[in-house]
Motif scaffolding. Structure first.
Motif, PDB file in Angstrom:
ATOM      1  N   ARG A 216       0.829  -1.199   0.000  1.00 41.00           N
ATOM      2  CA  ARG A 216       0.000   0.000   0.000  1.00 41.00           C
ATOM      3  C   ARG A 216       0.867   1.253   0.000  1.00 41.00           C
ATOM      4  N   ALA A 217       0.518   2.169  -0.888  1.00 42.39           N
ATOM      5  CA  ALA A 217       1.214   3.449  -0.932  1.00 42.39           C
ATOM      6  C   ALA A 217       0.762   4.304   0.250  1.00 42.39           C
ATOM      7  N   PRO A 218       1.528   5.310   0.620  1.00 39.75           N
ATOM      8  CA  PRO A 218       1.113   6.189   1.719  1.00 39.75           C
ATOM      9  C   PRO A 218      -0.233   6.857   1.412  1.00 39.75           C
ATOM     10  N   PRO A 219      -1.086   7.061   2.409  1.00 40.03           N
ATOM     11  CA  PRO A 219      -2.398   7.700   2.170  1.00 40.03           C
ATOM     12  C   PRO A 219      -2.251   9.120   1.637  1.00 40.03           C
ATOM     13  N   ARG A 220      -3.086   9.446   0.674  1.00 43.08           N
ATOM     14  CA  ARG A 220      -3.153  10.808   0.144  1.00 43.08           C
ATOM     15  C   ARG A 220      -4.436  10.971  -0.660  1.00 43.08           C
ATOM     16  N   GLN A 221      -4.707  12.191  -1.102  1.00 47.38           N
ATOM     17  CA  GLN A 221      -5.905  12.454  -1.893  1.00 47.38           C
ATOM     18  C   GLN A 221      -5.711  11.886  -3.289  1.00 47.38           C
ATOM     19  N   LEU A 222      -6.658  11.018  -3.726  1.00 45.45           N
ATOM     20  CA  LEU A 222      -6.495  10.323  -4.998  1.00 45.45           C
ATOM     21  C   LEU A 222      -7.377  10.860  -6.112  1.00 45.45           C
ATOM     22  N   THR A 223      -8.401  11.651  -5.785  1.00 45.95           N
ATOM     23  CA  THR A 223      -9.271  12.221  -6.810  1.00 45.95           C
ATOM     24  C   THR A 223      -9.431  13.712  -6.563  1.00 45.95           C
ATOM     25  N   CYS A 224      -9.857  14.420  -7.600  1.00 46.22           N
ATOM     26  CA  CYS A 224     -10.024  15.868  -7.462  1.00 46.22           C
ATOM     27  C   CYS A 224     -11.102  16.231  -6.443  1.00 46.22           C
ATOM     28  N   ARG A 225     -12.189  15.475  -6.435  1.00 51.99           N
ATOM     29  CA  ARG A 225     -13.333  15.803  -5.588  1.00 51.99           C
ATOM     30  C   ARG A 225     -13.313  15.086  -4.243  1.00 51.99           C
ATOM     31  N   GLY A 226     -12.590  13.973  -4.160  1.00 48.53           N
ATOM     32  CA  GLY A 226     -12.562  13.218  -2.916  1.00 48.53           C
ATOM     33  C   GLY A 226     -11.540  13.781  -1.959  1.00 48.53           C
ATOM     34  N   LEU A 227     -11.985  14.434  -0.909  1.00 46.88           N
ATOM     35  CA  LEU A 227     -11.070  15.110   0.006  1.00 46.88           C
ATOM     36  C   LEU A 227     -10.459  14.160   1.029  1.00 46.88           C
ATOM     37  N   SER A 228     -11.030  12.970   1.194  1.00 46.63           N
ATOM     38  CA  SER A 228     -10.494  12.032   2.170  1.00 46.63           C
ATOM     39  C   SER A 228      -9.186  11.429   1.653  1.00 46.63           C
ATOM     40  N   MET A 229      -8.366  10.992   2.585  1.00 46.67           N
ATOM     41  CA  MET A 229      -7.086  10.380   2.238  1.00 46.67           C
ATOM     42  C   MET A 229      -7.290   8.888   2.026  1.00 46.67           C
ATOM     43  N   SER A 230      -6.720   8.366   0.951  1.00 49.16           N
ATOM     44  CA  SER A 230      -6.854   6.947   0.630  1.00 49.16           C
ATOM     45  C   SER A 230      -5.485   6.363   0.312  1.00 49.16           C
ATOM     46  N   SER A 231      -5.385   5.068   0.509  1.00 51.78           N
ATOM     47  CA  SER A 231      -4.121   4.370   0.253  1.00 51.78           C
ATOM     48  C   SER A 231      -4.315   3.369  -0.881  1.00 51.78           C
ATOM     49  N   ALA A 232      -3.681   3.605  -2.008  1.00 52.71           N
ATOM     50  CA  ALA A 232      -3.826   2.726  -3.167  1.00 52.71           C
ATOM     51  C   ALA A 232      -2.895   1.519  -3.044  1.00 52.71           C
ATOM     52  N   VAL A 233      -3.353   0.382  -3.582  1.00 49.43           N
ATOM     53  CA  VAL A 233      -2.516  -0.817  -3.634  1.00 49.43           C
ATOM     54  C   VAL A 233      -1.646  -0.755  -4.882  1.00 49.43           C
ATOM     55  N   VAL A 234      -0.364  -1.008  -4.716  1.00 42.68           N
ATOM     56  CA  VAL A 234       0.600  -0.977  -5.818  1.00 42.68           C
ATOM     57  C   VAL A 234       1.113  -2.394  -6.041  1.00 42.68           C
ATOM     58  N   TYR A 235       1.204  -2.789  -7.304  1.00 37.36           N
ATOM     59  CA  TYR A 235       1.712  -4.111  -7.668  1.00 37.36           C
ATOM     60  C   TYR A 235       3.062  -3.926  -8.343  1.00 37.36           C
ATOM     61  N   GLU A 236       4.101  -4.452  -7.680  1.00 37.46           N
ATOM     62  CA  GLU A 236       5.476  -4.257  -8.143  1.00 37.46           C
ATOM     63  C   GLU A 236       6.046  -5.589  -8.624  1.00 37.46           C
ATOM     64  N   VAL A 237       6.549  -5.607  -9.830  1.00 38.15           N
ATOM     65  CA  VAL A 237       7.183  -6.804 -10.370  1.00 38.15           C
ATOM     66  C   VAL A 237       8.612  -6.886  -9.841  1.00 38.15           C
ATOM     67  N   THR A 238       8.926  -8.005  -9.194  1.00 37.55           N
ATOM     68  CA  THR A 238      10.248  -8.165  -8.585  1.00 37.55           C
ATOM     69  C   THR A 238      11.191  -9.053  -9.385  1.00 37.55           C
ATOM     70  N   SER A 239      10.626  -9.916 -10.245  1.00 38.05           N
ATOM     71  CA  SER A 239      11.515 -10.720 -11.097  1.00 38.05           C
ATOM     72  C   SER A 239      10.750 -11.265 -12.291  1.00 38.05           C
ATOM     73  N   ILE A 240      11.488 -11.485 -13.375  1.00 33.23           N
ATOM     74  CA  ILE A 240      10.943 -12.097 -14.602  1.00 33.23           C
ATOM     75  C   ILE A 240      11.938 -13.177 -15.025  1.00 33.23           C
ATOM     76  N   ARG A 241      11.436 -14.396 -15.145  1.00 34.34           N
ATOM     77  CA  ARG A 241      12.306 -15.509 -15.538  1.00 34.34           C
ATOM     78  C   ARG A 241      11.699 -16.218 -16.744  1.00 34.34           C
ATOM     79  N   VAL A 242      12.525 -16.419 -17.753  1.00 34.75           N
ATOM     80  CA  VAL A 242      12.087 -17.149 -18.934  1.00 34.75           C
ATOM     81  C   VAL A 242      12.285 -18.646 -18.691  1.00 34.75           C
ATOM     82  N   GLY A 243      11.192 -19.434 -18.909  1.00 38.88           N
ATOM     83  CA  GLY A 243      11.264 -20.866 -18.649  1.00 38.88           C
ATOM     84  C   GLY A 243      11.902 -21.636 -19.784  1.00 38.88           C
TER      85      GLY A 243
END
Length: 298
Positions: A271-298
């Motif tokens: 989860r990324a740090p909470p912050r405002q994610l939309t122009c109209r939404g004033l509440s702070m939200s935490s988005a989920v981030v998907y990070e690729v850590t490795s790629i292996r060719v079989g």
């Protein structure tokens, strides 16, 4: 940012380097309804339609988990006259199906219910949807409409502006359906180049948010493979296995020659740090981030 400065979520997303991959909403059925008047902030839900027809359509859409979008051509058009509707479907086999109709009275929209149960037609050109829903989020108008204008000038018969598709901070957002491909972070020039490549069956990773038949870690894995090995067609890669251990995924992808036959991709979510994610939404939200850590060719 001072109290007098206006917040734009798309500017903030670019400043923070929010990743695009893994952010496309899941789904394979779209209902499009041409509506040339003002779009309510909540789109179809806010329309004043004949109540029984609206309930019937809403229930049918929920049953198949369809996304209902209002659409219109770019620019000013008469509010009068016959309007169009469509049901677009991406099948697990990879087939693209469409069913189109027209409506002039609210009650005509009940025909969509029947279309949801019909197979639909093959072979139609795809529909290019550009989110320009300014009443939902300011960035969708500020960034979406210039992209919509450029795309409409290039492909006037394929392109429609549409209501909210998700991910306001990634405006301009473009969805190609029923292909089920989400692009984000576009502007007028990059939107034309990206769609031109897409129509030639060359999907690039640069602006790709994901394929809507896949779940976020799978989307991130496919985008990483495209980035590593180059642009490919919509069906040149297929996810054949996914396993999860907590916040880690292993995604196995097969490719058509001359691409790698088997690729194993490791993905980690956080989860990324909470912050405002939309122009109209004033509440702070935490988005989920998907990070690729490795790629292996079989």
């Amino acid at each position: 940012m001072t109290a007098t400065e206006r917040f734009f979520c798309a500017d903030a997303a670019r400043t923070h380097g929010d990743p695009l991959a893994g952010t496309a909403p899941h789904g394979s059925v779209w209902i499009l309804i041409e509506y040339r008047g003002g779009w309510p902030p909540n789109g179809f839900d806010g329309l004043h339609l004949e109540p029984d027809t609206k309930r019937l359509l809403f229930s049918a859409a929920q049953a198949v988990r369809a996304r209902v979008l209002l659409i219109r051509r770019h620019g000013r058009h008469s509010l009068e006259g016959t309007r169009r509707w469509a049901v677009l479907r991406y099948e697990s086999s990879g087939a693209y199906r469409q069913q189109w109709g027209t409506w002039s009275r609210d009650e005509d929209l009940a025909e969509i219910v029947g279309a949801l149960g019909a197979p639909g037609e093959l072979g139609r050109p795809p529909v290019v949807l550009v989110c320009a829903h300014g009443q939902h989020d300011t960035c969708c108008a500020v960034r979406g409409r210039p992209a919509g204008r450029a795309l409409s000038e290039r492909w006037p018969d394929l392109v429609w502006e549409c209501t909210h598709v998700g991910g306001d901070r990634f405006a301009a957002n473009v969805v190609v359906a029923p292909d089920g491909v989400y692009y984000g972070g576009l502007d007028a020039r990059s939107s034309v180049a990206t769609v031109e490549e897409h129509l030639a069956d060359r999907i690039h990773a640069e602006y790709l948010r994901g394929y809507t038949d896949l779940f976020p870690p799978q989307q991130a894995a496919v985008a990483a493979v495209l980035e590593r090995f180059g642009a490919a067609g919509r069906h040149d890669y297929a996810v054949i296995g996914t396993s999860r251990d907590g916040d880690h995924w292993r995604v196995r992808i097969t490719g058509r020659p001359p691409r790698p036959t088997v690729v194993d991709v490791e993905v980690r979510s956080h989860r990324a740090p909470p912050r405002q994610l939309t122009c109209r939404g004033l509440s702070m939200s935490s988005a989920v981030v998907y990070e690729v850590t490795s790629i292996r060719v079989g």
